[in-house]
Design an enzyme around this catalytic site. Structure first.
Site, PDB file in Angstrom:
ATOM      1  CD  GLU A 149      37.742  45.162  29.547  1.00 29.26           C
ATOM      2  OE1 GLU A 149      37.675  44.740  30.719  1.00 29.26           O
ATOM      3  OE2 GLU A 149      38.685  45.834  29.107  1.00 29.26           O
ATOM      4  CG  ASP A 166      36.587  41.064  40.090  1.00 30.62           C
ATOM      5  OD1 ASP A 166      37.024  42.066  39.494  1.00 30.62           O
ATOM      6  OD2 ASP A 166      36.294  40.005  39.507  1.00 30.62           O
TER       7      ASP A 166
END
Lengths: 393, 266
Positions: B53, B64
């Protein structure tokens, strides 16, 4: 054309709920519940009682005689600056904390830029005895130290956001991250008409008390509910959303939004989103956004920390695109001069955010019988440092 | 037509050939050095990653935690952009055949233009996309047709709070795999796997979804990888790998050692 939110959470092509799955259950719960709860009699009763006895509403609609003479129109000031905590922000925090309680939430988080929304949130959390954490950009904490201490006195924990440029956008990111990590017991009180649906609509509804009062007050003072103009400043746009709310479908009422041009829209230091932005997605909604060609969000600049946001509420993006509202932008110096002018003419020192709306008076050619309502969203106490540094009085 | 596209997607091949212990590794494009993207891809394939990814950097990555925020920021400071990423991936398919997923926030994709983005993904050999802030409703109405046309699988996230009905809906409308976020958190926030997470893993396992599942968030070493693999087809490592990259002085050796340590001869 409708200017209110549609059943999918959009205003025209703007809005929606662009959120990661981790936030979906919370936002979905809110979406399913908010109208039902707000419309309950017991909610309305408690909300209205607090607005009246605690916040001090209705706020006056004041005919500003000397300002009117200066601009050749009948100018009324909607005195949101007289609310408890000094701005319109508290209308929304009262509404949201009552909602959070009914959703069974025990903890509150919020973001703040200049600290006004943070103080308004800390205030209602003290009132309701709820635990509160406010995220604030580390840079803003330095610039707005008195508001940091206000929040602390009220029992709130202020957490610095060290990411990005350490201002409002980053504080919002941190608050959203906190919510992702605490999905069950926490409600996030967003301070403006931004964020994923239903926030923009929910915040606008809580702020709509501004235009609701205006209607009755104008009827009493001028014999009609409708003014010719309503003028408000727009950062995210919650005070404008509240001042416009009950007039959106009344085409004869001209809606004027004033953004912060900072040092000028042709410089790198500006926050005039409709002039400089294009459609994008930030903090959960599709809206107009200041960004690079690569889709990175640009840090805005304004002398007013409350207008220092790279986006704009999706409702305003729609009002701009559809032409329903007219958007101007005022530079730092135009706003500061307008703030000083009001101080001298009317004995009211406005918040620098509201001073941008006042600067908007310069851009419009009024007829002498025009009725103008200017939403004076906040008082200037918090901005004394900026006024002193600016000088010229 | 659909069958042909599905068969040609490298993600399907991985899950056909390998029923368990599928390892997917995430890193930010243009990190630690601007031009490290392509070499890291090669080293990861050599070391034995099954899926890779690549993170598209964004200024405001709300899902995040600090580690990936910092790698995002460093990558942007290095001068990374989506346009540059596609040019770095030119010709990558002559070097590696590991499935590649681009993962990022929807705004840079919108600015690039959705159709141009899909075209360029297909051109360089991207197999799937993870756009965590792209809602299901918008995906179905505005994106799915284009993604299908260019052979791109859109992978959705589920969390412990995602309802059974919604998991089924996601399963019905997606291909590739389902990304199971292990706990209510941002990336890199928690390590280890607790009892209540096991209960959630088991609950999803008994749903017998048509798509394979991959567990991510909180997977950082052999122990957590092996545990996750008891309940899913495999697992995803992000923050722990980013940490390794930021400390590495010899990418090839360190990446090889890291992947081997995760696998530990499973």
């Amino acid at each position: 054309m409708t200017y209110n939110v549609d059943e999918k959470g959009y205003y025209g092509s703007f809005g929606g709920a662009y959120i990661p799955e981790m936030l979906y259950p919370n936002v979905e719960e809110l979406r399913q519940q908010y109208l039902k709860i707000i419309e309950e009699d017991s909610f309305q009763e408690e909300f209205n009682e607090l607005l009246s006895d605690y916040v001090g509403r209705p706020t006056p609609l004041y005919f500003a005689k000397r300002l009117s003479e200066k601009y050749g129109a009948k100018i009324f000031l909607k005195r949101e600056d007289l609310n408890h905590t000094g701005a319109h922000k508290v209308n929304n925090t009262i509404g949201q904390i009552l909602l959070a309680k009914r959703l069974g939430k025990q903890k509150i988080i919020a973001e703040t830029g200049a600290g006004q929304h943070g103080v308004a949130t800390a205030t209602v959390c003290a009132l309701m005895g709820m635990e509160c954490i406010v995220y604030m950009g580390a840079l803003d904490m330095e610039r707005q130290q008195p508001n940091v201490e206000r929040m602390r006195i009220l029992g709130t924990k202020v957490v610095p956001a060290h990411s990005g440029n350490k201002t409002l956008k980053d504080a919002t990111n941190e608050a959203m991250r906190h919510w992702i990590n605490h999905p069950v017991d926490t409600h996030y009180i967003i301070g403006s008409v931004v964020g994923p649906h239903p926030y923009p609509d929910m915040v606008a509804r809580f702020q709509s008390v501004i235009s609701e009062e205006m209607k009755a007050q104008l009827l009493e003072k001028t014999g009609g509910e409708d003014p010719d103009y309503i003028i408000a400043c727009v950062g995210g746009g919650s005070n404008a959303a509240g001042a416009f709310y009950h007039y959106l479908d009344k085409k004869d009422v001209k809606l004027i939004a004033v953004e912060a041009a900072g040092k000028g829209v042709d410089t790198d230091e500006s926050a005039a989103t409709t002039a400089l932005g294009n459609p994008g997605v930030l903090h959960g909604s599709k809206t107009l956004l200041m960004q690079t060609e690569d889709g990175q969000v640009i840090e805005p600049y304004s002398i007013s920390a409350g207008l220092d946001y790279p986006g704009i509420g999706p409702v305003h993006a729609h009002l701009f695109e559809s032409g329903r509202a007219h958007f101007y932008s005022a530079t730092d110096s135009e706003a500061m001069e307008a703030g000083l002018l009001l101080s001298k003419l009317e004995g009211i020192i406005p918040a620098i955010e509201s001073a941008h709306a006042l600067a908007g008076l310069e851009f419009i050619e009024f007829k002498s019988d025009d009725v103008v309502v200017l939403n004076l969203s906040g008082r200037g106490d918090k901005d004394l440092g900026t006024y002193i540094k600016w000088g010229g009085y | 037509m659909n069958t042909i596209i599905e068969k040609s997607n490298r993600l399907d091949k991985v899950f056909e050939e390998k029923k368990d212990h599928v390892l997917s590794v995430y890193f930010s494009a243009g990190f630690p050095g601007l031009n490290d993207t392509a070499v890291i891809l090669e080293y990861l394939q050599e070391a034995g990653a099954d899926i890779i990814e690549i993170g598209i950097p964004f200024s405001d990555p709300i899902a995040d935690g600090p580690t990936i925020q910092q790698s995002n920021q460093q990558s942007l400071d290095n001068g990374m952009s989506l346009k540059l990423l596609f040019s770095q991936l030119q010709g990558i398919r002559s070097k590696i055949d590991t499935p590649i997923i681009l993962m990022g926030y929807v705004n840079p994709v919108l600015q690039y233009g959705i159709e141009d983005f899909c075209k360029d993904c297909q051109k360089v050999g991207v197999d799937g996309l993870i756009l965590p802030d792209l809602p299901m409703q918008e995906y179905m109405e505005e994106y799915k047709t284009l993604f299908d046309q260019y052979g791109l699988y859109n992978i959705f996230l589920i969390t412990p709070q995602t309802s059974e009905q919604r998991i089924k809906e996601i399963d019905a409308n997606t291909n590739g795999f389902i990304y199971m976020v292990s706990s209510a958190s941002t990336t890199g926030a928690k390590s280890g796997i607790a009892t209540e997470q096991i209960e959630y893993f088991e609950r999803v396992k008994t749903m017998q979804l048509k798509n394979p599942t991959m567990i991510g968030f909180g997977i950082s070493n052999h122990e957590t990888f092996a545990k996750a693999c008891d309940y899913a087809s495999g697992a995803i490592i992000g923050s722990a790998f980013i940490k390794l990259l930021s400390e590495s002085t010899d990418l090839k050796t360190d990446i090889n050692k890291f992947i081997k340590s995760i696998r530990n001869n499973d």
